[in-house]
Design a protein around this motif. Structure first.
Motif, PDB file in Angstrom:
ATOM      1  N   LEU A 180      89.491  47.902  72.703  1.00  0.00           N
ATOM      2  CA  LEU A 180      90.572  47.102  73.287  1.00  0.00           C
ATOM      3  C   LEU A 180      90.336  46.875  74.770  1.00  0.00           C
ATOM      4  O   LEU A 180      90.611  45.785  75.291  1.00  0.00           O
ATOM      5  N   LEU A 181      89.816  47.875  75.470  1.00  0.00           N
ATOM      6  CA  LEU A 181      89.629  47.749  76.914  1.00  0.00           C
ATOM      7  C   LEU A 181      88.549  46.729  77.247  1.00  0.00           C
ATOM      8  O   LEU A 181      88.647  46.017  78.259  1.00  0.00           O
ATOM      9  N   ALA A 182      87.519  46.639  76.418  1.00  0.00           N
ATOM     10  CA  ALA A 182      86.499  45.611  76.635  1.00  0.00           C
ATOM     11  C   ALA A 182      87.096  44.222  76.460  1.00  0.00           C
ATOM     12  O   ALA A 182      86.756  43.279  77.196  1.00  0.00           O
ATOM     13  N   LEU A 183      88.008  44.097  75.498  1.00  0.00           N
ATOM     14  CA  LEU A 183      88.683  42.824  75.272  1.00  0.00           C
ATOM     15  C   LEU A 183      89.573  42.472  76.463  1.00  0.00           C
ATOM     16  O   LEU A 183      89.620  41.313  76.909  1.00  0.00           O
ATOM     17  N   VAL A 184      90.280  43.454  76.987  1.00  0.00           N
ATOM     18  CA  VAL A 184      91.108  43.258  78.182  1.00  0.00           C
ATOM     19  C   VAL A 184      90.240  42.774  79.341  1.00  0.00           C
ATOM     20  O   VAL A 184      90.571  41.800  80.033  1.00  0.00           O
ATOM     21  N   VAL A 244     100.596  53.214  68.868  1.00  0.00           N
ATOM     22  CA  VAL A 244     102.009  53.577  68.936  1.00  0.00           C
ATOM     23  C   VAL A 244     102.162  55.049  69.290  1.00  0.00           C
ATOM     24  O   VAL A 244     103.035  55.429  70.075  1.00  0.00           O
ATOM     25  N   ALA A 245     101.308  55.898  68.732  1.00  0.00           N
ATOM     26  CA  ALA A 245     101.422  57.340  68.961  1.00  0.00           C
ATOM     27  C   ALA A 245     101.172  57.714  70.413  1.00  0.00           C
ATOM     28  O   ALA A 245     101.721  58.700  70.906  1.00  0.00           O
ATOM     29  N   ASP A 246     100.314  56.945  71.101  1.00  0.00           N
ATOM     30  CA  ASP A 246      99.986  57.255  72.495  1.00  0.00           C
ATOM     31  C   ASP A 246     100.222  56.018  73.358  1.00  0.00           C
ATOM     32  O   ASP A 246      99.369  55.600  74.133  1.00  0.00           O
ATOM     33  N   ARG A 247     101.405  55.436  73.184  1.00  0.00           N
ATOM     34  CA  ARG A 247     101.735  54.159  73.831  1.00  0.00           C
ATOM     35  C   ARG A 247     101.542  54.213  75.349  1.00  0.00           C
ATOM     36  O   ARG A 247     100.939  53.314  75.946  1.00  0.00           O
ATOM     37  N   ALA A 248     102.066  55.244  76.010  1.00  0.00           N
ATOM     38  CA  ALA A 248     101.997  55.317  77.475  1.00  0.00           C
ATOM     39  C   ALA A 248     100.552  55.326  77.957  1.00  0.00           C
ATOM     40  O   ALA A 248     100.204  54.686  78.955  1.00  0.00           O
ATOM     41  N   ARG A 249      99.701  56.044  77.250  1.00  0.00           N
ATOM     42  CA  ARG A 249      98.299  56.112  77.661  1.00  0.00           C
ATOM     43  C   ARG A 249      97.646  54.735  77.602  1.00  0.00           C
ATOM     44  O   ARG A 249      96.975  54.302  78.538  1.00  0.00           O
ATOM     45  N   TRP A 250      97.848  54.008  76.487  1.00  0.00           N
ATOM     46  CA  TRP A 250      97.172  52.724  76.329  1.00  0.00           C
ATOM     47  C   TRP A 250      97.716  51.669  77.282  1.00  0.00           C
ATOM     48  O   TRP A 250      96.956  50.841  77.794  1.00  0.00           O
ATOM     49  N   ILE A 251      99.007  51.726  77.541  1.00  0.00           N
ATOM     50  CA  ILE A 251      99.577  50.801  78.523  1.00  0.00           C
ATOM     51  C   ILE A 251      98.933  51.018  79.885  1.00  0.00           C
ATOM     52  O   ILE A 251      98.546  50.067  80.579  1.00  0.00           O
ATOM     53  N   ASN A 252      98.789  52.269  80.264  1.00  0.00           N
ATOM     54  CA  ASN A 252      98.228  52.554  81.594  1.00  0.00           C
ATOM     55  C   ASN A 252      96.711  52.399  81.638  1.00  0.00           C
ATOM     56  O   ASN A 252      96.152  52.127  82.701  1.00  0.00           O
ATOM     57  N   GLU A 253      96.038  52.545  80.501  1.00  0.00           N
ATOM     58  CA  GLU A 253      94.603  52.221  80.455  1.00  0.00           C
ATOM     59  C   GLU A 253      94.396  50.730  80.770  1.00  0.00           C
ATOM     60  O   GLU A 253      93.476  50.342  81.497  1.00  0.00           O
ATOM     61  N   LEU A 265      93.397  46.910  87.649  1.00  0.00           N
ATOM     62  CA  LEU A 265      93.147  47.364  89.015  1.00  0.00           C
ATOM     63  C   LEU A 265      91.655  47.416  89.325  1.00  0.00           C
ATOM     64  O   LEU A 265      91.215  47.067  90.417  1.00  0.00           O
ATOM     65  N   SER A 266      90.872  47.856  88.348  1.00  0.00           N
ATOM     66  CA  SER A 266      89.428  47.981  88.584  1.00  0.00           C
ATOM     67  C   SER A 266      88.746  46.619  88.679  1.00  0.00           C
ATOM     68  O   SER A 266      87.715  46.480  89.335  1.00  0.00           O
ATOM     69  N   ILE A 267      89.325  45.595  88.023  1.00  0.00           N
ATOM     70  CA  ILE A 267      88.731  44.255  88.090  1.00  0.00           C
ATOM     71  C   ILE A 267      88.944  43.652  89.466  1.00  0.00           C
ATOM     72  O   ILE A 267      88.001  43.191  90.119  1.00  0.00           O
ATOM     73  N   ASP A 268      90.181  43.620  89.937  1.00  0.00           N
ATOM     74  CA  ASP A 268      90.477  43.091  91.276  1.00  0.00           C
ATOM     75  C   ASP A 268      91.941  43.367  91.589  1.00  0.00           C
ATOM     76  O   ASP A 268      92.810  42.564  91.266  1.00  0.00           O
ATOM     77  N   GLY A 269      92.203  44.500  92.210  1.00  0.00           N
ATOM     78  CA  GLY A 269      93.570  44.905  92.498  1.00  0.00           C
ATOM     79  C   GLY A 269      94.280  44.022  93.499  1.00  0.00           C
ATOM     80  O   GLY A 269      95.511  44.021  93.570  1.00  0.00           O
ATOM     81  N   ASP A 270      93.518  43.236  94.303  1.00  0.00           N
ATOM     82  CA  ASP A 270      94.137  42.359  95.293  1.00  0.00           C
ATOM     83  C   ASP A 270      94.536  41.012  94.701  1.00  0.00           C
ATOM     84  O   ASP A 270      95.476  40.374  95.168  1.00  0.00           O
ATOM     85  N   ARG A 271      93.830  40.564  93.682  1.00  0.00           N
ATOM     86  CA  ARG A 271      94.088  39.234  93.114  1.00  0.00           C
ATOM     87  C   ARG A 271      94.817  39.298  91.770  1.00  0.00           C
ATOM     88  O   ARG A 271      95.283  38.270  91.280  1.00  0.00           O
ATOM     89  N   LEU A 272      94.895  40.489  91.189  1.00  0.00           N
ATOM     90  CA  LEU A 272      95.395  40.609  89.828  1.00  0.00           C
ATOM     91  C   LEU A 272      96.437  41.715  89.749  1.00  0.00           C
ATOM     92  O   LEU A 272      96.206  42.833  90.189  1.00  0.00           O
ATOM     93  N   TRP A 273      97.594  41.374  89.180  1.00  0.00           N
ATOM     94  CA  TRP A 273      98.648  42.361  88.947  1.00  0.00           C
ATOM     95  C   TRP A 273      99.080  42.261  87.493  1.00  0.00           C
ATOM     96  O   TRP A 273      99.450  41.194  87.012  1.00  0.00           O
ATOM     97  N   ILE A 274      99.006  43.386  86.773  1.00  0.00           N
ATOM     98  CA  ILE A 274      99.482  43.433  85.396  1.00  0.00           C
ATOM     99  C   ILE A 274     100.988  43.631  85.442  1.00  0.00           C
ATOM    100  O   ILE A 274     101.479  44.721  85.723  1.00  0.00           O
TER     101      ILE A 274
END
Length: 423
Positions: free
Chosen positions: A265-269, A304-313, A319-328
């Protein structure tokens, strides 16, 4: 041939309430965005050598919190006055005359049209007549355009109107009118406001919403700006969209149905967020993105079981892509369980449950009806369930859809457990 700038729905100094709930939100950039977009509009008007500027309602978001809003507007528009570019403004539902408890006198060159009756302003040197009327009260329900005067012969006639045009989905029915009624006036151009989505309502003559100058939340996605219009007698107006927003709101939908493993999922993000950033031609523009993870996935239970973790991942990926130009702005895990082959017979309780959930998810009106049926239950709940950071929002289809996405798997798990043979 006159050239003018058509804009509307600037909502200057919109408070953008609730930003404090978003951890890490660039609050200062968000709240100053309407001011910076207005400055860009002024610069564009001067650069394009327009003859005048039309602001078709909702210049303000409501009465000013203090006089700094009015002072900023005057200072910003001084550049137009110095360039001898007059500005014509009508009040809309947000800045209706009876809502504005503070005001400052307007300098020569800036005209606020009447709110009690239609007003016509001649621009004799251009052979242009501007007709318009602002809102006296916030909820104008009569067709203001019906009282607009007949066109002046030998001139180009422009109508300014803040309206829903016979009702636009998702907008209040303010100053409703019809395309046929506007056409019957015989004007050469209708400069409309109120609908925040830029679109041409009709041609012959041009009846146009420019959209708002700057998106203020996730329901106002895509490029925002204004129109530069060239008007020539006997010719269809030529309008050009110019982008002025300093931040762009977007929804990024990710299909999790074919993921080999949850971490894919993170690669897709990463891929999709890079794509959105690559679409931007302005390195200073902020991209505010809502990420929605969708699809029937074998990893639904893991998410669903680890929702908070995946949201913050996902937030960390942004942030790692560009924290100045991009806000989730927000992450919504809205995957669905992948039904087992034995559960796809179409007759069992599991299939019936998932079909019911899917029917609600795809129908906003059905979700609103569900919210109405749950309203009585809401009134009986303790206050901690109905207030706070994530209160019950039974009138919001998106919130109800998210709740279905959470409740569906729990019910599915219980049905599966009930159908499992006991040893």
């Amino acid at each position: 041939m006159p050239r003018f700038l058509h804009t509307a729905d600037i909502h200057l100094d919109s408070p953008m309430c609730g930003l404090e709930r978003y951890d890490g939100a660039p609050i200062d950039r968000l709240r100053s965005s309407t001011r910076r977009a207005l400055k860009r509009m002024v610069e564009l008007a001067i650069e394009q050598r327009v003859d005048f500027v039309l602001i078709a309602g909702d210049l303000y978001d409501g009465t000013w919190r203090d006089y700094n809003t009015g002072l900023f507007l005057r200072k910003t528009l001084e550049a137009l006055i110095d360039a001898k570019i007059p500005v014509f403004i009508i009040a809309g539902n947000h800045d209706a005359q009876n809502k504005m408890t503070r005001s400052l006198s307007l300098p020569e060159g800036i005209t606020m049209l009447d709110t009690d009756k239609p007003q016509t302003i001649p621009l004799s040197e251009l052979d242009v007549m501007i007709h318009g009327q602002g809102f006296a009260t916030a909820a104008v329900t009569q067709d203001l355009s019906a009282r607009y005067p007949a066109p002046t012969g030998g001139c180009l006639n422009i109508g300014m109107l803040h309206t829903c045009v016979a009702g636009a989905e998702g907008h209040e029915r303010y100053a409703p009118c019809s395309v046929e009624g506007l056409r019957a006036k015989g004007y050469d151009y209708w400069a409309l406001g109120h609908i925040h989505l830029r679109h041409d309502v009709a041609g012959d003559p041009s009846i146009v919403f420019p959209g708002n100058l700057q998106g203020r939340h996730i329901r106002e996605t895509g490029p925002k700006g204004c129109l530069i219009v060239d008007l020539e007698p006997g010719q269809e107006p030529r309008s050009t969209f110019h982008r002025l927003d300093v931040m762009r709101w977007e929804v990024c939908d990710l299909d999790a149905s074919d993921l080999e493993r949850p971490s894919d999922l993170l690669a897709l993000v990463d891929q999709e967020l890079h794509r959105l950033l690559d679409e931007e031609d302005d390195p200073d523009r902020l991209l505010a993105v809502r990420v929605r993870v969708l699809g029937a996935s074998r990893w639904h239970e893991a998410f669903v079981a680890d929702r908070a973790r995946w949201i913050n991942e996902i937030r960390a990926e942004g942030l790692s892509i560009d924290g100045d130009r991009l806000w989730i702005e927000r992450v919504k895990l809205s995957t669905r369980p992948l039904l087992r082959a034995s559960e796809r017979d179409g007759d069992g309780p599991i299939d019936a449950l998932m079909s019911l959930v899917d029917s609600y998810r795809s129908d906003d009106q059905a979700l609103r009806d569900l919210g109405d049926r749950l309203a009585d239950l809401r009134r009986k709940l303790p206050s901690e369930f109905t207030t706070g950071d994530d209160p019950l929002s039974l009138d919001d289809p998106d919130w109800l859809r998210e709740m279905l996405d959470r409740a569906g798997p729990l019910l599915l798990h219980r049905l599966r457990a009930a159908n499992e043979p006991h040893s």
